[in-house]
Every structure is written in structure tokens, then in C-alpha cells.
Scaffold this active site. Structure first.
Site, short mmCIF file in Angstrom:
data_model
loop_
_atom_site.label_atom_id
_atom_site.label_comp_id
_atom_site.label_asym_id
_atom_site.label_seq_id
_atom_site.Cartn_x
_atom_site.Cartn_y
_atom_site.Cartn_z
CE LYS A 54 38.12 31.23 37.00
NZ LYS A 54 39.24 31.84 37.75
CG ASP B 193 39.56 30.81 41.25
OD1 ASP B 193 39.55 31.63 42.19
OD2 ASP B 193 40.30 30.93 40.25
CD GLU C 278 42.56 29.66 42.37
OE1 GLU C 278 42.22 28.51 42.01
OE2 GLU C 278 43.14 30.46 41.62
CG ASP D 250 45.07 33.38 41.58
OD1 ASP D 250 46.11 33.99 41.27
OD2 ASP D 250 44.19 33.09 40.73
CE LYS E 262 46.61 32.29 38.01
NZ LYS E 262 45.45 33.13 37.67
#
Ligand code: OSB
Ligand code: MG
Length: 369
Positions: free
Chosen positions: A163, A188, A213, A238, A262
Site C-alpha cells: 500500500k 496499490d 493499482e 480496482d 473482486k
């Protein structure tokens, strides 16, 4: 599908360690386990993956519960379906709320596959016996990140995702790269940047990342296309992809070169498979994202990731990445960097009813006549 009852279980469990992003911390995870039972007593399970607060998407546990009990379950009571494929179409009369829809839809898929005595993975066209496993580093110091990575690499994980945000990017990723020059790594950002940060983001091309991401805002696909043109590193979307149509448009304008799928974010397994198929036909790699989920959602992810287009290790980690004890048996384990795809009927895992009881906050039941 002759449904007799739907049961909702809202549960809550502490994470083994806090999950930290620039958007806040998750220490305790609430979730909704959805059980659909048919008139023969066969049970299908799904999981509502919205968080307690709307930090990642706009849904929450409470909004999901509202959607399920006031709209989605009544709709299913009024309009019986023959196949789980029909659920997504039925739920279209209710706008958005993909995680609530997905929780119920995935339960119907599990139920149907169990009724057929077939594994869910096989039923949807899965071709893999095992899937490659990746893991997320969500912490706020380089020391903690390096320590976690060391442990996860010992466990066998095949790639890591870190992250990042404007106050934790170049130096942070650089430190990891110095320790692990060849480690497959994703960064991300969870929308921590804007186009004003273009030079900061271009600098990250130094680290040979698999992808970056969701650098920009959740609805900035035009800006992502502008950014992609300037970056060597592929962009993966995402938050921006909440439907098949979003995926199609993002690919069309080259806003991304990879998609994180997802099931919950896109409204169910049907929509997730549709995105997979579209990307597979066009050679766009996809991978399965994670939601700090319990075992039921993890099991659905495993089935999805067994499809041939899932060529990049997903955020599908072991149950023990987050939980002292998961709500399924056996738990999901990572062996030699992979999770095996179960062959038993449906999702191929049993429910740990004791753990559900121990973590239960709310139970609601609905009878179908
Ligand atoms: O952005 O992918 C994300 C977890 C919660 C909400 C959003 C994200 C994540 C993760 C995956 O990064 C965590 C996991 O392994 O479940
Ligand atoms: Mg993400």
C-alpha cells in the site's frame, strides 16, 4: 432452485494485526454470512464483503443488510429462479449495491453446484488445480513492512502488494527493492493521488513494478488513461471497475492494462466471469482481489481464480493471514506459494458453526413459501 429459507449472520472478528492504508485502519472486521437452504436441505453460502464504514466503497454492513432484507430477499421470494445465472438479471431492478447482491448471488451459486454434486470451480469452467497466492503489506513503517515481507516469503507467497500514498512511496518501495531486487511487486494507492502527482508516479517506474493499482480517484477513468500514456508501469484498476461495462470502457480507452476482479465489488460471480471472459479474449491479464474476507468469500475467490485468465497471483492469502481461526473448515492454506482448488461440491469447504456462534452479532431468517 427450490429455496426454503435464507439466513443472515452478521459476525465480527478482530484481525491479527491492523490493516493500515492512507484511508484508515481496519482492526475489527464485520461481515455478513448468507445461508440459502433448499427444500432438500442443501445449503449454499455467500458472504457480504462491505466494511463497517464506507471507506473503500459506499456500501457498509448496515446498507447491505437493508438491501438484503428489504429488497433482494423479497425479490427472490417473489420471483423464483431456476439457475444462479438468473440472479444477476433479477437484481438489476435494484440500482448498485453490488456487495449486497453478490453476497446472495454467490450463495445461490454454491447451493446450485452442491445440488449438482459438482465443485463450483468446475461448474464455472475453472481449469486450475491450484492457484498462485499473493499477499498484501498494509503498514506504515519500512521496518514493519520488511519484517512482514520476510515472514510471508518464508510462507511461500509468490508476490507482494504494498500500500502506497504520497508520503509513503518512493523511499518505501526503494527500500523493499534493495532487499528484494527480483520480488514480483504491486503498489496499490487506493486513489491517494491526482494527475498533479504525475512526476511522483512516473518516478515509480524505477522499481519494475508488476503494476500500479488504482492511483487516481475511483471515478477518474479519463485521468487514468492520461496517466497510463505517461507511465511505463501498467495501471491496474480496482475501485473504478464496479461492472462489466466499466471494464469494457476502461479497456477501450486504455485507462488500464490489468484488472483486479473482486466478486463483491462487481455485484457477483456472473459479472466477475463476464469481465474475465472479455479480458481473456483480448489478452488483458486479470487477478483476483481481496477484501480482508472470511473463509466463505475466500472460497468463492478460489473458484473464480481457477479460470484460465487469472494469470497473476491474486490477493488470495491463507486464512491465517488475518484470522486466529476462520469460519470454514478446513481453513485456506498456502503451500509452496499456492492454494489448492477443492474438488468437493460447491465451494468445497464446510462452515465452522462454532466460530459463527462465537462471533455472531445479529441473526435474521426468512422463509420462502
Ligand atoms: O484495495 O485491494 C484493495 C482490502 C480491503 C479493501 C481494499 C483493498 C484491500 C486489499 C486486499 O488490498 C487485502 C486482502 O488480501 O484481502
Ligand atoms: Mg486495491
Amino acid at each position: 432452485m427450490d429455496i426454503a429459507t435464507v439466513d443472515l449472520y452478521v459476525i465480527s472478528m478482530p484481525l491479527k494485526s491492523p490493516f493500515v492504508t492512507h484511508l484508515g485502519e481496519v482492526r475489527e472486521r464485520e461481515g455478513i454470512i448468507i445461508k440459502v437452504t433448499d427444500k432438500d436441505g442443501v445449503e449454499g453460502y455467500g458472504e457480504g464483503v462491505a466494511f463497517s464504514t464506507p471507506w473503500y466503497t459506499e456500501e457498509t454492513v448496515r446498507t447491505s443488510l437493508h438491501m438484503l432484507e428489504d429488497f433482494l430477499i423479497p425479490l427472490l421470494q417473489k420471483h423464483p429462479i431456476k439457475h444462479p445465472e438468473e440472479a444477476a438479471g433479477l437484481f438489476q431492478s435494484i440500482r448498485r449495491n453490488p456487495m449486497a447482491k453478490s453476497g446472495l448471488e454467490t450463495a445461490l451459486w454454491d447451493l446450485y453446484a452442491k445440488g449438482q454434486g459438482q465443485s463450483l470451480a468446475k461448474m464455472i469452467g475453472g481449469t486450475r488445480e491450484a492457484i498462485a497466492s499473493g499477499v498484501v503489506i498494509a503498514t506504515d513503517t519500512i521496518t514493519k513492512a520488511l519484517k512482514q515481507i520476510e515472514g510471508y516469503l518464508e510462507d511461500g507467497y509468490q508476490r507482494i502488494k504494498v500500500k502506497i500514498n504520497p508520503s509513503q512511496d518512493y523511499e518505501f518501495l526503494g527500500a523493499i527493492r534493495r532487499h528484494y531486487p527480483n520480488l514480483p511487486m504491486i503498489a496499490d494507492a487506493n486513489s491517494a493521488y491526482t494527475l498533479k502527482d504525475i512526476e511522483r508516479l512516473k518516478a515509480l517506474d524505477d522499481f519494475n513494478l508488476l503494476m500500479i493499482e488504482q492511483p487516481l480517484d475511483h471515478d477518474d477513468i479519463i485521468e487514468h488513461a492520461i496517466l497510463q500514456e505517461k507511465l511505463v508501469t501498467p495501471i491496474c484498476l480496482d475501485e473504478s471497475i464496479v461492472s462489466f461495462e466499466d471494464a469494457r470502457k476502461a479497456i477501450e480507452i486504455d485507462a488500464c492494462r490489468v484488472i483486479n476482479i473482486k466478486i463483491g465489488r462487481v455485484g457477483g460471480l456472473h459479472e466477475a466471469i463476464k469481465i474475465h471472459d472479455y479480458c481473456y479474449e483480448r489478452g488483458i491479464p486479470v487477478w483476483c482481489g481481496g477484501m480482508i474476507e472470511f473463509g466463505v468469500s475466500r472460497a468463492h475467490n478460489i473458484a473464480l481464480a481457477s479460470l484460465p485468465g487469472f494469470t497473476i497471483p491474486g490477493d488470495i492469502s491463507a486464512s491465517s493471514r488475518f484470522w486466529e481461526e476462520d469460519i470454514i473448515t478446513p481453513e485456506v492454506v498456502v503451500k509452496n506459494g499456492s492454494v489448492s482448488v477443492p474438488e468437493g461440491p460447491g465451494i468445497g469447504f464446510d462452515i465452522n458453526e462454532k466460530k459463527i456462534r462465537e462471533t455472531l452479532l445479529i441473526k435474521r431468517s426468512y422463509t420462502f413459501y
